[in-house]
Design a protein around this motif. Structure first.
Motif, PDB file in Angstrom:
ATOM      1  N   ILE A 102     -21.001   1.859   0.454  1.00  0.00           N
ATOM      2  CA  ILE A 102     -19.480   1.869   0.281  1.00  0.00           C
ATOM      3  C   ILE A 102     -19.121   2.755   1.615  1.00  0.00           C
ATOM      4  N   ILE A 103     -17.974   2.303   1.915  1.00  0.00           N
ATOM      5  CA  ILE A 103     -17.007   3.055   2.914  1.00  0.00           C
ATOM      6  C   ILE A 103     -16.065   3.862   2.127  1.00  0.00           C
ATOM      7  N   LEU A 104     -16.114   5.176   2.600  1.00  0.00           N
ATOM      8  CA  LEU A 104     -15.347   6.350   2.063  1.00  0.00           C
ATOM      9  C   LEU A 104     -14.250   6.493   3.081  1.00  0.00           C
ATOM     10  N   LEU A 105     -13.110   6.297   2.852  1.00  0.00           N
ATOM     11  CA  LEU A 105     -12.043   6.369   3.952  1.00  0.00           C
ATOM     12  C   LEU A 105     -11.313   7.627   3.484  1.00  0.00           C
ATOM     13  N   ALA A 106     -11.288   8.631   4.288  1.00  0.00           N
ATOM     14  CA  ALA A 106     -10.681   9.918   3.967  1.00  0.00           C
ATOM     15  C   ALA A 106      -9.314   9.979   4.892  1.00  0.00           C
ATOM     16  N   LYS A 107      -8.082   9.956   4.256  1.00  0.00           N
ATOM     17  CA  LYS A 107      -6.875   9.777   4.829  1.00  0.00           C
ATOM     18  C   LYS A 107      -6.050  10.876   4.488  1.00  0.00           C
ATOM     19  N   ALA A 108      -4.830  10.953   5.117  1.00  0.00           N
ATOM     20  CA  ALA A 108      -3.790  11.667   4.802  1.00  0.00           C
ATOM     21  C   ALA A 108      -3.180  11.585   3.468  1.00  0.00           C
ATOM     22  N   VAL A 109      -3.227  10.382   2.986  1.00  0.00           N
ATOM     23  CA  VAL A 109      -2.504   9.878   1.750  1.00  0.00           C
ATOM     24  C   VAL A 109      -3.720   9.808   0.413  1.00  0.00           C
ATOM     25  N   ASP A 110      -3.381  10.086  -0.563  1.00  0.00           N
ATOM     26  CA  ASP A 110      -4.558  10.041  -1.577  1.00  0.00           C
ATOM     27  C   ASP A 110      -4.769   8.520  -2.185  1.00  0.00           C
ATOM     28  N   GLY A 111      -4.359   7.552  -1.607  1.00  0.00           N
ATOM     29  CA  GLY A 111      -4.971   6.103  -1.996  1.00  0.00           C
ATOM     30  C   GLY A 111      -4.411   5.039  -1.187  1.00  0.00           C
ATOM     31  N   VAL A 112      -4.216   4.003  -1.883  1.00  0.00           N
ATOM     32  CA  VAL A 112      -3.590   2.867  -1.440  1.00  0.00           C
ATOM     33  C   VAL A 112      -2.227   2.643  -2.282  1.00  0.00           C
ATOM     34  N   TYR A 113      -1.098   2.385  -1.510  1.00  0.00           N
ATOM     35  CA  TYR A 113       0.364   2.153  -2.345  1.00  0.00           C
ATOM     36  C   TYR A 113       0.832   0.827  -1.761  1.00  0.00           C
ATOM     37  N   ASP A 114       1.733   0.208  -2.778  1.00  0.00           N
ATOM     38  CA  ASP A 114       2.417  -0.867  -2.502  1.00  0.00           C
ATOM     39  C   ASP A 114       3.290  -0.802  -1.302  1.00  0.00           C
ATOM     40  N   SER A 115       3.736   0.281  -0.905  1.00  0.00           N
ATOM     41  CA  SER A 115       4.518   0.250   0.382  1.00  0.00           C
ATOM     42  C   SER A 115       4.220   2.039   0.743  1.00  0.00           C
ATOM     43  N   ASP A 116       4.882   2.293   1.973  1.00  0.00           N
ATOM     44  CA  ASP A 116       4.508   3.764   2.526  1.00  0.00           C
ATOM     45  C   ASP A 116       5.262   4.686   1.649  1.00  0.00           C
ATOM     46  N   PRO A 117       4.382   5.625   1.058  1.00  0.00           N
ATOM     47  CA  PRO A 117       4.817   6.408   0.043  1.00  0.00           C
ATOM     48  C   PRO A 117       5.731   7.578   0.921  1.00  0.00           C
ATOM     49  N   LYS A 118       5.234   7.809   2.179  1.00  0.00           N
ATOM     50  CA  LYS A 118       6.345   8.751   3.064  1.00  0.00           C
ATOM     51  C   LYS A 118       7.702   8.138   3.275  1.00  0.00           C
ATOM     52  N   VAL A 119       7.763   7.010   3.312  1.00  0.00           N
ATOM     53  CA  VAL A 119       9.300   6.308   3.248  1.00  0.00           C
ATOM     54  C   VAL A 119       9.808   5.977   2.089  1.00  0.00           C
ATOM     55  N   ASN A 120       9.129   5.303   1.101  1.00  0.00           N
ATOM     56  CA  ASN A 120       9.598   4.990  -0.313  1.00  0.00           C
ATOM     57  C   ASN A 120       8.875   5.958  -1.325  1.00  0.00           C
ATOM     58  N   PRO A 121       9.914   6.866  -1.896  1.00  0.00           N
ATOM     59  CA  PRO A 121       9.337   7.755  -3.097  1.00  0.00           C
ATOM     60  C   PRO A 121       9.096   6.831  -4.385  1.00  0.00           C
ATOM     61  N   GLU A 122       9.427   5.705  -4.448  1.00  0.00           N
ATOM     62  CA  GLU A 122       9.008   4.892  -5.566  1.00  0.00           C
ATOM     63  C   GLU A 122       7.658   3.899  -5.192  1.00  0.00           C
ATOM     64  N   ALA A 123       7.230   4.128  -4.260  1.00  0.00           N
ATOM     65  CA  ALA A 123       5.973   3.577  -4.054  1.00  0.00           C
ATOM     66  C   ALA A 123       4.987   3.694  -5.076  1.00  0.00           C
ATOM     67  N   VAL A 124       4.197   2.537  -5.461  1.00  0.00           N
ATOM     68  CA  VAL A 124       3.459   2.444  -6.474  1.00  0.00           C
ATOM     69  C   VAL A 124       1.746   2.492  -6.063  1.00  0.00           C
ATOM     70  N   LYS A 125       0.988   3.363  -6.516  1.00  0.00           N
ATOM     71  CA  LYS A 125      -0.459   3.620  -6.234  1.00  0.00           C
ATOM     72  C   LYS A 125      -1.210   2.582  -6.951  1.00  0.00           C
ATOM     73  N   TYR A 126      -2.264   1.952  -6.325  1.00  0.00           N
ATOM     74  CA  TYR A 126      -3.234   1.191  -6.984  1.00  0.00           C
ATOM     75  C   TYR A 126      -4.645   2.182  -7.379  1.00  0.00           C
ATOM     76  N   ASP A 127      -4.960   2.058  -8.631  1.00  0.00           N
ATOM     77  CA  ASP A 127      -6.435   2.719  -8.930  1.00  0.00           C
ATOM     78  C   ASP A 127      -7.377   1.724  -8.398  1.00  0.00           C
ATOM     79  N   GLU A 128      -7.102   0.556  -8.298  1.00  0.00           N
ATOM     80  CA  GLU A 128      -8.304  -0.505  -7.689  1.00  0.00           C
ATOM     81  C   GLU A 128      -7.502  -1.700  -7.438  1.00  0.00           C
ATOM     82  N   ILE A 129      -7.882  -2.320  -6.310  1.00  0.00           N
ATOM     83  CA  ILE A 129      -7.426  -3.575  -5.868  1.00  0.00           C
ATOM     84  C   ILE A 129      -8.318  -4.193  -5.052  1.00  0.00           C
ATOM     85  N   SER A 130      -8.384  -5.449  -5.042  1.00  0.00           N
ATOM     86  CA  SER A 130      -9.363  -6.352  -4.250  1.00  0.00           C
ATOM     87  C   SER A 130      -8.980  -6.530  -2.783  1.00  0.00           C
TER      88      SER A 130
END
Length: 231
Positions: free
Chosen positions: A150-178
């Protein structure tokens, strides 16, 4: 997991200074990686160069030369982090895709696997050795070459969101996505070349926030609250 490829951003290593190195941050990473190695997990590492240079942001320079400077920035990062790792008792080797004199070894798959099988941490510096390819592509390429689980991607954000959480406070985080959805939705996980390589070579990823005492250890042990990207 038997073998993982950990991608660290250069900016993350700079801490609050946002440039250069923050030794306390790097020591924290080193101690976590040592825990993994002590657990019998083989670790390869790719580090970005953004704490020194981002070639694509240079508007007044030939792109090839700008990218070459970026490659050297990643070499500096890997040499520094490698030495910090050694200070906590880890064995390390730094590999580059081009000759770097006595600073690093020339990358081959056989040499990298031999390093990992000896219980050392393998650092993959210098990108792919070619311009127009990011360290995202390097990460995917090296993970495939060393047959990482597996690739472990250590980032400044805690996961993958449907939009930029720094810009959109309503951004939704994915627990799992293909990975196919990541590509279709153009989500900012990796660049498109790297994402397609992951999809074609069935390489899963886990995106998580670097901040937190045991974020890397938890990610490798399957206890992360980040986003799993399936293939």
């Amino acid at each position: 997991m038997k073998r993982v490829l950990l991608k660290l951003s250069g900016e993350a290593l700079a801490g609050e200074k946002h440039t250069g190195f923050d030794e306390a941050t790097v020591l924290g990473v080193a101690r976590q990686v040592k825990t993994l190695v002590d657990d019998g997990i083989q670790v390869g590492i790719v580090i970005g160069g953004g704490n020194f240079w981002r070639g694509r942001t240079s508007e007044n320079m030939d792109r090839v030369k700008a990218d070459q400077i970026g490659m050297l920035a990643t070499v500096m990062n890997c040499i520094y982090v490698s030495e910090i790792f050694r200070s906590v008792g880890l064995g390390t080797e730094v590999f580059t895709p081009f000759v770097c004199g006595g600073f690093a070894k020339l990358f081959t798959k056989d040499e990298a696997l031999a390093c990992l099988n000896r219980g050392k941490v393998a650092f993959f510096a210098g990108g792919t050795g070619h311009p127009y390819f990011s360290t995202d592509t390097t990460t995917t390429l090296r993970a495939i070459e060393i047959e990482a689980d597996i690739i472990l991607l250590a980032k400044a954000v805690d996961g993958v969101y449907d939009s930029d959480p720094k810009v959109n406070p309503e951004a939704v985080k994915y627990d799992e996505i293909s990975i196919a959805e990541v590509i279709d939705k153009r989500l900012a996980v990796m660049d498109l070349t790297a994402s397609i390589m992951c999809m074609e070579n069935h390489m899963p990823m886990l995106v998580f926030g670097l901040e937190g005492g045991d974020s890397i250890v938890n990610a490798a042990r399957g206890k992360s609250a980040g986003t799993k990207i399936t293939v």
